[in-house]
Design an enzyme around this catalytic site. Structure first.
Site, PDB file in Angstrom:
ATOM      1  N   PHE A 149       0.735  -1.163  -0.065  1.00  0.00           N
ATOM      2  CA  PHE A 149      -0.031   0.050  -0.030  1.00  0.00           C
ATOM      3  C   PHE A 149       0.851   1.060   0.010  1.00  0.00           C
ATOM      4  O   PHE A 149       0.478   2.248  -0.371  1.00  0.00           O
ATOM      5  CB  PHE A 149      -0.896   0.070   1.199  1.00  0.00           C
ATOM      6  CG  PHE A 149      -0.296   0.208   2.494  1.00  0.00           C
ATOM      7  CD1 PHE A 149      -0.360   1.865   2.715  1.00  0.00           C
ATOM      8  CD2 PHE A 149       0.117  -0.556   3.416  1.00  0.00           C
ATOM      9  CE1 PHE A 149       0.454   2.161   3.847  1.00  0.00           C
ATOM     10  CE2 PHE A 149       0.649  -0.113   4.646  1.00  0.00           C
ATOM     11  CZ  PHE A 149       1.136   1.316   4.899  1.00  0.00           C
ATOM     12  N   LYS A 173      -1.006  -7.103  -9.292  1.00  0.00           N
ATOM     13  CA  LYS A 173      -2.173  -6.978  -8.184  1.00  0.00           C
ATOM     14  C   LYS A 173      -1.620  -6.196  -7.102  1.00  0.00           C
ATOM     15  O   LYS A 173      -0.804  -6.192  -6.309  1.00  0.00           O
ATOM     16  CB  LYS A 173      -2.074  -8.523  -7.536  1.00  0.00           C
ATOM     17  CG  LYS A 173      -3.404  -9.023  -6.902  1.00  0.00           C
ATOM     18  CD  LYS A 173      -3.910  -8.078  -5.742  1.00  0.00           C
ATOM     19  CE  LYS A 173      -3.046  -8.349  -4.521  1.00  0.00           C
ATOM     20  NZ  LYS A 173      -3.427  -7.376  -3.276  1.00  0.00           N
ATOM     21  N   GLU A 176      -4.965  -3.519  -1.882  1.00  0.00           N
ATOM     22  CA  GLU A 176      -6.466  -3.307  -2.174  1.00  0.00           C
ATOM     23  C   GLU A 176      -6.705  -2.280  -1.250  1.00  0.00           C
ATOM     24  O   GLU A 176      -7.724  -1.573  -1.381  1.00  0.00           O
ATOM     25  CB  GLU A 176      -7.190  -4.591  -1.352  1.00  0.00           C
ATOM     26  CG  GLU A 176      -6.770  -4.853   0.038  1.00  0.00           C
ATOM     27  CD  GLU A 176      -5.550  -5.808   0.194  1.00  0.00           C
ATOM     28  OE1 GLU A 176      -4.571  -5.581  -0.460  1.00  0.00           O
ATOM     29  OE2 GLU A 176      -5.647  -6.437   1.228  1.00  0.00           O
ATOM     30  N   SER A 226       5.363  -6.945   3.514  1.00  0.00           N
ATOM     31  CA  SER A 226       5.720  -7.214   4.790  1.00  0.00           C
ATOM     32  C   SER A 226       6.606  -8.392   4.787  1.00  0.00           C
ATOM     33  O   SER A 226       6.444  -9.326   3.886  1.00  0.00           O
ATOM     34  CB  SER A 226       4.674  -7.235   5.692  1.00  0.00           C
ATOM     35  OG  SER A 226       3.775  -8.229   5.306  1.00  0.00           O
ATOM     36  N   CYS A 281       9.658   1.881   3.378  1.00  0.00           N
ATOM     37  CA  CYS A 281      10.502   0.894   3.613  1.00  0.00           C
ATOM     38  C   CYS A 281      11.802   1.261   3.987  1.00  0.00           C
ATOM     39  O   CYS A 281      12.742   0.644   4.429  1.00  0.00           O
ATOM     40  CB  CYS A 281      10.427  -0.175   2.764  1.00  0.00           C
ATOM     41  SG  CYS A 281      11.199   0.326   1.203  1.00  0.00           S
ATOM     42  N   GLU A 379       9.259  -4.077  13.123  1.00  0.00           N
ATOM     43  CA  GLU A 379       8.991  -2.895  12.318  1.00  0.00           C
ATOM     44  C   GLU A 379       7.796  -2.307  12.616  1.00  0.00           C
ATOM     45  O   GLU A 379       6.685  -3.119  12.675  1.00  0.00           O
ATOM     46  CB  GLU A 379       8.869  -3.526  10.718  1.00  0.00           C
ATOM     47  CG  GLU A 379       8.460  -2.434   9.917  1.00  0.00           C
ATOM     48  CD  GLU A 379       8.153  -2.780   8.458  1.00  0.00           C
ATOM     49  OE1 GLU A 379       7.764  -3.735   8.274  1.00  0.00           O
ATOM     50  OE2 GLU A 379       8.878  -2.276   7.556  1.00  0.00           O
TER      51      GLU A 379
HETATM   52  P1  NAD Z   1       1.367  -6.560   3.170  1.00  0.00           P
HETATM   53  O1  NAD Z   1       2.522  -7.630   3.161  1.00  0.00           O
HETATM   54  O2  NAD Z   1       0.333  -6.627   4.167  1.00  0.00           O
HETATM   55  O3  NAD Z   1       0.845  -6.545   1.463  1.00  0.00           O
HETATM   56  C1  NAD Z   1       1.691  -6.781   0.575  1.00  0.00           C
HETATM   57  C2  NAD Z   1       0.786  -7.394  -0.458  1.00  0.00           C
HETATM   58  O4  NAD Z   1       0.586  -8.474  -0.172  1.00  0.00           O
HETATM   59  C3  NAD Z   1      -0.517  -6.745  -0.731  1.00  0.00           C
HETATM   60  O5  NAD Z   1      -0.683  -6.404  -2.325  1.00  0.00           O
HETATM   61  C4  NAD Z   1      -1.435  -7.662   0.131  1.00  0.00           C
HETATM   62  O6  NAD Z   1      -2.787  -7.540  -0.869  1.00  0.00           O
HETATM   63  C5  NAD Z   1      -0.945  -8.774  -0.124  1.00  0.00           C
HETATM   64  N1  NAD Z   1      -0.975  -9.597   0.927  1.00  0.00           N
HETATM   65  C6  NAD Z   1      -1.529  -9.376   2.194  1.00  0.00           C
HETATM   66  N2  NAD Z   1      -1.849 -10.535   2.995  1.00  0.00           N
HETATM   67  C7  NAD Z   1      -1.400 -11.521   2.249  1.00  0.00           C
HETATM   68  C8  NAD Z   1      -1.487 -12.836   2.594  1.00  0.00           C
HETATM   69  N3  NAD Z   1      -1.869 -13.346   3.624  1.00  0.00           N
HETATM   70  N4  NAD Z   1      -1.301 -13.841   1.666  1.00  0.00           N
HETATM   71  C9  NAD Z   1      -0.959 -13.348   0.366  1.00  0.00           C
HETATM   72  N5  NAD Z   1      -0.732 -12.122   0.164  1.00  0.00           N
HETATM   73  C10 NAD Z   1      -1.261 -11.086   0.915  1.00  0.00           C
HETATM   74  O7  NAD Z   1       2.339  -5.233   3.120  1.00  0.00           O
HETATM   75  P2  NAD Z   1       1.813  -3.688   3.037  1.00  0.00           P
HETATM   76  O8  NAD Z   1       1.035  -3.549   4.431  1.00  0.00           O
HETATM   77  O9  NAD Z   1       0.716  -3.367   2.090  1.00  0.00           O
HETATM   78  O10 NAD Z   1       3.078  -2.996   3.006  1.00  0.00           O
HETATM   79  C11 NAD Z   1       3.992  -2.545   4.019  1.00  0.00           C
HETATM   80  C12 NAD Z   1       5.032  -3.429   4.070  1.00  0.00           C
HETATM   81  O11 NAD Z   1       5.720  -3.531   2.794  1.00  0.00           O
HETATM   82  C13 NAD Z   1       6.189  -3.107   5.161  1.00  0.00           C
HETATM   83  O12 NAD Z   1       6.478  -4.087   5.853  1.00  0.00           O
HETATM   84  C14 NAD Z   1       7.244  -2.365   4.413  1.00  0.00           C
HETATM   85  O13 NAD Z   1       8.276  -2.456   4.935  1.00  0.00           O
HETATM   86  C15 NAD Z   1       7.173  -3.217   3.148  1.00  0.00           C
HETATM   87  N6  NAD Z   1       7.581  -2.651   1.856  1.00  0.00           N
HETATM   88  C16 NAD Z   1       9.235  -2.989   1.494  1.00  0.00           C
HETATM   89  C17 NAD Z   1       9.550  -2.445   0.772  1.00  0.00           C
HETATM   90  C18 NAD Z   1      10.974  -2.826   0.200  1.00  0.00           C
HETATM   91  O14 NAD Z   1      11.478  -2.569  -0.922  1.00  0.00           O
HETATM   92  N7  NAD Z   1      11.476  -3.927   0.915  1.00  0.00           N
HETATM   93  C19 NAD Z   1       9.163  -1.462  -0.271  1.00  0.00           C
HETATM   94  C20 NAD Z   1       8.104  -1.144   0.250  1.00  0.00           C
HETATM   95  C21 NAD Z   1       7.149  -1.466   1.393  1.00  0.00           C
END
Ligand code: NAD
Length: 494
Positions: A149, A173, A176, A226, A281, A379
């Site tokens: 997000f 994808k 959401e 994450s 991140c 985090e």
């Molecule tokens: P998230 O892991 O909750 O979601 C990421 C994606 O995975 C979304 O598209 C979501 O719909 C999907 N998803 C969520 N739960 C899932 C599940 N149980 N099974 C399969 N898919 C699932 O992350 P977020 O809250 O959207 O984003 C924040 C996180 O992203 C933070 O931890 C941040 O550090 C990380 N991030 C990392 C980088 C990097 O380059 N390392 C860059 C941006 C964000």
């Protein structure tokens, strides 16, 4: 109220699984729309479309690909403010931040415009008598991108311009929570002349992700999110035989040595700690200060924190709300845990009072944080900065190297030798020297180490080209015409 649905084969596609999510404006707390959630049948359809489109797109000339990418670059640049406004309305970050993320995405499109040069292979003449060897890189097929997000425009753009330039078709994808920026970009790609079906967007949650991870038609997965989900995506995707790059969470340390310019360091801590409400991140969340300068630095940071205007990102604030109420509550719970575990709460962002129902939590500062505390280990992904006081450079380095995350880090010092030692010894993928958020330019690659990355491939740059293509080496022997080829007057070897 808007209803966001999928983009398949160059058009809005209203496949209905019966499931949907709600979209909020985090600055008001109000629901502003709904988003369709794809089921496996929708994913099947999108993959079938992407496969057909790939069969043609992989044969498109490099000239054609560059023309589309150049046109797309111009369109994104022209519509930067519209994209930024969509991001602010669904994510909450302030408009300048939102527009900044579009700029970083533009840089990747510009990099991808160089694809004819980037895809050049090698050639060795006469490896044996009359034998030449050359290498080519070919696209993979339909590839999937699953994004978080916190950068709804930039993170997808880390991947899709390069994937498309390399000749692949894409299924994105997005998160959401803020799905509209992707739809806007899909429209711009069509306007730029990209053939239908080369770029598709499906929305959804775990169900959609699982269908992509296991679908035999999908050749690679680029995931950002994450750490627990990144690990799951990596394990599930690779088990299905796919190439996977999965970028995870972070806990970025900024080390301040006693000789640093403390005003520069304080400004950096403010920008990197509280920009985008800490939902980056590459945000700095652990400030490791080598004594005896901690008191002076904290005073400077505290003074600057008083000037941060928290409020609606569309109305000129410096820092916006958190993305959802649940996330706001999670961050607030960490602040409570920090207090309970014995850290000194210097500024408490929970006190903030803003009218309306947004998901607010102001800039928060802890002092005397120690490595066992949850506010240091985990985090938090919010505007919470923790100061850890240490006695030496070595103590600072071992803190950073012992932390499970290894995304980004920064050192502040005026000693070039100390900085050089840090860049060499630190176990982190991206390092800043007097630069708090060292996001690599598009012609380098972005990625962390340890629990911040699963797989061995970073995003964009040369590693992006490598990831979205596979190598082929041709060993060829063409007999000289003297061996009986067409008669062009060569002496015949009979
Ligand atoms: P998230 O892991 O909750 O979601 C990421 C994606 O995975 C979304 O598209 C979501 O719909 C999907 N998803 C969520 N739960 C899932 C599940 N149980 N099974 C399969 N898919 C699932 O992350 P977020 O809250 O959207 O984003 C924040 C996180 O992203 C933070 O931890 C941040 O550090 C990380 N991030 C990392 C980088 C990097 O380059 N390392 C860059 C941006 C964000």
């Amino acid at each position: 109220m808007t209803h966001v649905t999928h983009w398949i084969n160059g058009a809005i596609s209203d496949e209905d699984s019966g499931r949907h999510g709600e979209i909020y404006n985090p600055a008001t707390g109000l629901v502003t729309g709904t988003v369709a959630f794809a089921d496996p049948a929708t994913i099947d359809y999108a993959v079938e479309v992407a496969k057909k489109a790939f069969d043609n797109w992989r044969h498109s000339s490099l000239t054609k690909r560059v023309q589309v990418l150049f046109a797309f670059r111009e369109l994104v640049n022209t519509h930067k403010e519209e994209i930024a406004a969509l991001i602010t309305a669904q994510h909450g970050k302030v408009l300048s931040d939102a527009s900044g993320e579009v700029t970083r995405g533009l840089e990747v499109i510009e990099f991808a415009c160089g694809i004819p040069h980037l895809l050049k292979g090698g050639f060795s003449e006469e490896v044996s008598s009359g034998v030449d060897v050359y290498s080519i890189r070919q696209p993979l097929g339909p590839v999937a991108i699953i994004s978080p997000f916190n950068f709804p425009a930039m993170v997808p753009m880390w991947f899709f311009p390069i994937a498309i330039a390399c000749g692949n078709s894409v299924i994105l994808k997005p998160s959401e929570k803020d799905p509209s920026a992707s739809m806007y970009m899909a429209n711009l790609l069509k306007e730029a002349g990209l053939p239908d079906g080369v770029f598709n967007v499906v929305h959804g949650d775990k169900e959609a992700v699982d269908a992509l991870l296991t679908h035999p038609g999908i050749k690679s997965i680029s995931f950002v999110g994450s750490t627990p989900i990144a690990k799951y995506v990596y394990e599930t995707g690779t088990k299905s035989g796919k190439r996977v790059q999965a970028l995870g969470g972070a806990k970025n340390h900024m080390v301040v040595l006693p000789d640093a310019d403390l005003d520069l360091a304080a400004d950096a801590a403010i920008n990197a700690g509280f920009g985008s409400a800490g939902e980056r991140c590459m945000a700095i969340s652990a400030l490791v200060v080598v004594e005896p300068v901690a008191d002076e630095l904290i005073a400077k940071i505290k003074e600057r924190m008083a000037n941060i205007k928290t409020g609606n990102g569309a109305m000129g604030a410096d820092m916006g709300p958190l993305v959802t109420l649940a996330h706001r509550e999670k961050v607030a719970a960490y602040v409570a845990a920090g207090e309970k575990e014995g850290a000194t709460l210097v500024v408490d962002g929970r006190d903030i009072n803003i009218e309306g129902g947004g998901f607010w939590l102001g800039p928060t500062l802890f002092d005397n944080v120690t490595p066992e505390m949850s506010i240091y280990r985990d985090e938090i992904f919010g505007p919470v900065l923790s100061v850890i006081r240490v006695k030496s450079y070595d103590e600072a380095l071992s803190l950073v190297n012992n932390h499970p995350y290894g995304n980004g880090t920064a050192i502040f010092t005026n000693d070039g030798g100390a900085a050089r030692r840090y860049q060499n010894e630190v176990e982190v993928g991206m390092v800043g020297i007097n630069v708090p958020i060292p996001v690599p330019m598009s012609y380098y690659s972005f990625g962390g180490w340890k629990s911040s990355l699963f797989g061995d491939s970073h995003a964009y740059g040369a590693e992006g080209i490598q990831f979205f293509t596979r190598g082929k080496v041709v060993t060829s022997r063409w007999l000289d015409p003297s061996h009986g080829g067409i008669n062009l007057g060569f002496p015949q070897n009979t």
